[in-house]
Scaffold this motif. Sequence first.
Motif, PDB file in Angstrom:
ATOM      1  N   ALA A 145      12.311   5.712  -8.288  1.00 22.48           N
ATOM      2  CA  ALA A 145      13.561   5.826  -7.538  1.00 22.48           C
ATOM      3  C   ALA A 145      13.629   7.203  -6.881  1.00 22.48           C
ATOM      4  CB  ALA A 145      14.749   5.618  -8.457  1.00 22.48           C
ATOM      5  N   ARG A 146      14.018   7.240  -5.628  1.00 20.34           N
ATOM      6  CA  ARG A 146      14.178   8.493  -4.889  1.00 20.34           C
ATOM      7  C   ARG A 146      15.637   8.705  -4.480  1.00 20.34           C
ATOM      8  NH1 ARG A 146      10.451  10.815  -7.117  1.00 20.34           N
ATOM      9  NH2 ARG A 146       8.333  10.323  -6.510  1.00 20.34           N
ATOM     10  N   GLY A 147      16.500   7.899  -5.071  1.00 20.07           N
ATOM     11  CA  GLY A 147      17.932   7.999  -4.813  1.00 20.07           C
ATOM     12  C   GLY A 147      18.678   7.331  -5.949  1.00 20.07           C
ATOM     13  N   LYS A 172      18.934   6.088 -11.157  1.00 19.86           N
ATOM     14  CA  LYS A 172      19.003   7.506 -10.769  1.00 19.86           C
ATOM     15  C   LYS A 172      17.655   7.945 -10.210  1.00 19.86           C
ATOM     16  CE  LYS A 172      23.117   8.053 -12.608  1.00 19.86           C
ATOM     17  NZ  LYS A 172      23.936   7.059 -11.978  1.00 19.86           N
ATOM     18  N   ALA A 173      17.674   8.961  -9.359  1.00 19.33           N
ATOM     19  CA  ALA A 173      16.442   9.499  -8.794  1.00 19.33           C
ATOM     20  C   ALA A 173      15.486   9.884  -9.924  1.00 19.33           C
ATOM     21  CB  ALA A 173      16.750  10.711  -7.925  1.00 19.33           C
ATOM     22  N   GLY A 174      14.244   9.495  -9.797  1.00 21.77           N
ATOM     23  CA  GLY A 174      13.228   9.791 -10.801  1.00 21.77           C
ATOM     24  C   GLY A 174      12.996   8.664 -11.791  1.00 21.77           C
ATOM     25  N   ASP A 175      13.879   7.657 -11.830  1.00 21.05           N
ATOM     26  CA  ASP A 175      13.676   6.528 -12.743  1.00 21.05           C
ATOM     27  C   ASP A 175      12.404   5.772 -12.379  1.00 21.05           C
ATOM     28  OD1 ASP A 175      15.982   7.018 -14.176  1.00 21.05           O
ATOM     29  OD2 ASP A 175      17.147   5.394 -13.254  1.00 21.05           O
ATOM     30  N   LYS A 176      11.652   5.382 -13.401  1.00 20.07           N
ATOM     31  CA  LYS A 176      10.489   4.522 -13.210  1.00 20.07           C
ATOM     32  C   LYS A 176      11.003   3.097 -13.048  1.00 20.07           C
ATOM     33  CE  LYS A 176       7.583   7.372 -16.136  1.00 20.07           C
ATOM     34  NZ  LYS A 176       6.849   7.468 -17.410  1.00 20.07           N
ATOM     35  N   VAL A 197      19.113   1.269  -3.119  1.00 16.23           N
ATOM     36  CA  VAL A 197      18.458   2.483  -3.605  1.00 16.23           C
ATOM     37  C   VAL A 197      17.148   2.697  -2.833  1.00 16.23           C
ATOM     38  CG1 VAL A 197      17.205   1.297  -5.471  1.00 16.23           C
ATOM     39  CG2 VAL A 197      17.731   3.715  -5.703  1.00 16.23           C
ATOM     40  N   LYS A 198      16.799   3.962  -2.608  1.00 17.26           N
ATOM     41  CA  LYS A 198      15.521   4.301  -1.999  1.00 17.26           C
ATOM     42  C   LYS A 198      14.480   4.413  -3.098  1.00 17.26           C
ATOM     43  CE  LYS A 198      17.373   6.611   1.998  1.00 17.26           C
ATOM     44  NZ  LYS A 198      17.735   7.851   2.615  1.00 17.26           N
ATOM     45  N   VAL A 199      13.306   3.820  -2.858  1.00 22.22           N
ATOM     46  CA  VAL A 199      12.226   3.890  -3.824  1.00 22.22           C
ATOM     47  C   VAL A 199      10.924   4.227  -3.133  1.00 22.22           C
ATOM     48  CG1 VAL A 199      13.354   2.194  -5.336  1.00 22.22           C
ATOM     49  CG2 VAL A 199      11.630   1.416  -3.724  1.00 22.22           C
ATOM     50  N   GLN A 200      10.061   4.901  -3.852  1.00 17.90           N
ATOM     51  CA  GLN A 200       8.717   5.197  -3.363  1.00 17.90           C
ATOM     52  C   GLN A 200       7.750   4.386  -4.192  1.00 17.90           C
ATOM     53  OE1 GLN A 200       7.735   9.321  -3.317  1.00 17.90           O
ATOM     54  NE2 GLN A 200       5.773   8.993  -2.321  1.00 17.90           N
ATOM     55  N   PHE A 201       6.863   3.667  -3.514  1.00 18.34           N
ATOM     56  CA  PHE A 201       5.895   2.862  -4.261  1.00 18.34           C
ATOM     57  C   PHE A 201       4.487   3.139  -3.794  1.00 18.34           C
ATOM     58  CE2 PHE A 201       6.351   0.399  -0.489  1.00 18.34           C
ATOM     59  CZ  PHE A 201       5.301  -0.487  -0.406  1.00 18.34           C
ATOM     60  N   ALA A 214       0.792  -1.238   0.000  1.00 16.50           N
ATOM     61  CA  ALA A 214       0.000   0.000   0.000  1.00 16.50           C
ATOM     62  C   ALA A 214       0.812   1.270   0.000  1.00 16.50           C
ATOM     63  CB  ALA A 214      -1.008   0.014   1.155  1.00 16.50           C
ATOM     64  N   GLY A 215       2.079   1.199  -0.321  1.00 12.81           N
ATOM     65  CA  GLY A 215       2.864   2.408  -0.510  1.00 12.81           C
ATOM     66  C   GLY A 215       3.762   2.765   0.649  1.00 12.81           C
ATOM     67  N   GLY A 216       4.829   3.455   0.314  1.00 15.87           N
ATOM     68  CA  GLY A 216       5.780   3.891   1.309  1.00 15.87           C
ATOM     69  C   GLY A 216       7.131   4.159   0.667  1.00 15.87           C
TER      70      GLY A 216
END
Length: 130
Positions: free
Chosen positions: A115-117, A82-86, A126-130, A67-69
């Motif tokens: 990707a956020r990192g 890279k940050a911003g990659d899908k 790598v940090k990711v937001q989902f 559910a995201g995080g």
Amino acid sequence: GDLGTVRASAAIQALKGGRLATIGADGYVKLAVNGDSKAGFIINDAAGYEYENAPAIASGKLPLLVAGGLVETDQVVEDNIKAGDKLYIGTGGNAGLLTKVDPTADKTGIVFAIARGTNSASNKTVKVQF
């Protein structure tokens, strides 16, 4: 069965913390692939660690973050994110892993995270937001 044999099985070893999993049609956990809409990040390795309880094996349950995080994982295919990659959920040998490459031939794969990192060959985390 024997705990050591079960723990060493390819199916259990594949369920590593940071990979993506979902529930298969048979009701059991499986590595997620592109298109699985109910996927989540595995929190702890299913096999557990030596000299500690192996809760996934003992209970038949595996904790997932859904559910995201914001998640930090090294369970990615590439080492040049890279940050911003899908990011997509891989398929085949990359099942359960995040990848920058849309795994569908017609480029209609479902973006699972952003990707956020960044990561590198020396540190795939790598940090990711989902």
